[in-house]
Design an enzyme around this catalytic site. Structure first.
Site, mmCIF file in Angstrom:
data_model
loop_
_atom_site.group_PDB
_atom_site.id
_atom_site.type_symbol
_atom_site.label_atom_id
_atom_site.label_comp_id
_atom_site.label_asym_id
_atom_site.label_seq_id
_atom_site.Cartn_x
_atom_site.Cartn_y
_atom_site.Cartn_z
ATOM 1 N N TYR A 146 9.081 -16.385 -32.119
ATOM 2 C CA TYR A 146 8.763 -16.701 -33.518
ATOM 3 C C TYR A 146 7.251 -16.795 -33.713
ATOM 4 C CZ TYR A 146 8.320 -19.666 -37.702
ATOM 5 O OH TYR A 146 7.955 -20.191 -38.913
ATOM 6 N N ASP A 152 16.110 -6.524 -49.149
ATOM 7 C CA ASP A 152 16.210 -6.825 -47.727
ATOM 8 C C ASP A 152 14.926 -6.328 -47.078
ATOM 9 O OD1 ASP A 152 16.746 -7.136 -45.053
ATOM 10 O OD2 ASP A 152 18.639 -6.015 -45.069
#
Length: 247
Positions: free
Chosen positions: A151, A62
């Site tokens: 983003y 992760d």
């Protein structure tokens, strides 16, 4: 995996990740995939191993668990010859404007986690004496636009990190390649209406990444070259005009 080159692919369950893994496997590389959910990745690795006859391993990772990244690299069964990081999360711009936690996740997924992981691997590669690092960024980072600036800002940071890392390592044996796919027809973009001329297929991106990392010399690669021109035009628009546009 002895006797063959090894790819470490970060972000294995994405459509681009699958295409990259398939491309390298066809070339005879041993593949190590990472995913937050290894069980999801294993469904693909079984098929990939059968079709290519090449070994495929899956490791849990992760990239948002920042305090585990160094230990993950140290525990790798073999330090890879090439690492390709395709981790990304488009997120929702409207939600990000109202929800700081969502915005922070988008930023961390696209910039913070991948950058820190690749920085650790860069140090290991430099100490060993060779290695190639490929970071998949985005044309969205070439200039901030109102439609996706959370983003885009994260990808801009990732692009700048890769550029700085490349500059730092330029006199040594470690290559750093930045890949900007532009629009790609994936699950992440399936709700969007995409222009065919500017939209690549995942396999096209996989081929471009392999060619850039293992055969080419370019430092920054636009998967479809037309994007280089498109973004040069967008970057050249004066700010007083640009801020009145809806992009």
């Amino acid at each position: 995996m002895a006797g063959r080159k090894t790819l470490l692919l970060v972000g294995a369950t994405s459509d681009i990740g699958r295409a990259v893994a398939s491309r390298y496997a066809r070339e005879g590389w041993a593949i190590v995939l990472t995913a937050r959910d290894p069980s999801a990745a294993r469904r693909d690795t079984d098929d990939l191993s059968v079709r290519t006859g090449e070994p495929v391993a899956v490791l849990p990772l992760d990239v948002l668990a920042l305090d585990t990244l160094a230990a993950f690299v140290d525990a790798l069964p073999v330090l890879p010859d090439t690492v390709v990081c395709v981790v990304g999360e488009l997120g929702d711009q409207n939600r990000a404007e109202a929800d700081p936690e969502h915005a922070a996740r988008v930023m961390a997924t696209n910039y913070l986690g991948p950058s820190l992981l690749l920085g650790i691997l860069a140090d290991r590669f430099a100490a060993r004496g060779h290695g190639t690092i490929v970071g998949v960024s985005s044309v969205a980072g070439d200039r901030g636009r109102g439609s996706n600036y959370v983003y885009g800002s994260a990808k801009a940071g990732f692009t700048a990190f890769l550029s700085g890392l490349r500059n730092r390592l330029a006199r040594g044996p470690v290559r750093v390649v930045t890949v900007k796919p532009g629009f790609v027809r994936t699950r992440m973009t399936q709700a969007l209406s995409l222009p065919p001329l500017l939209t690549a297929e995942p396999a096209e991106v996989g081929d471009a990444i392999y060619a850039a990392a293992e055969r080419g010399r370019a430092d920054v690669v636009y998967v479809r070259p037309v994007w280089r021109l498109v973004m040069a035009i967008i970057r050249a628009i004066p700010e007083p005009i640009f801020k009145r546009l809806r992009l």
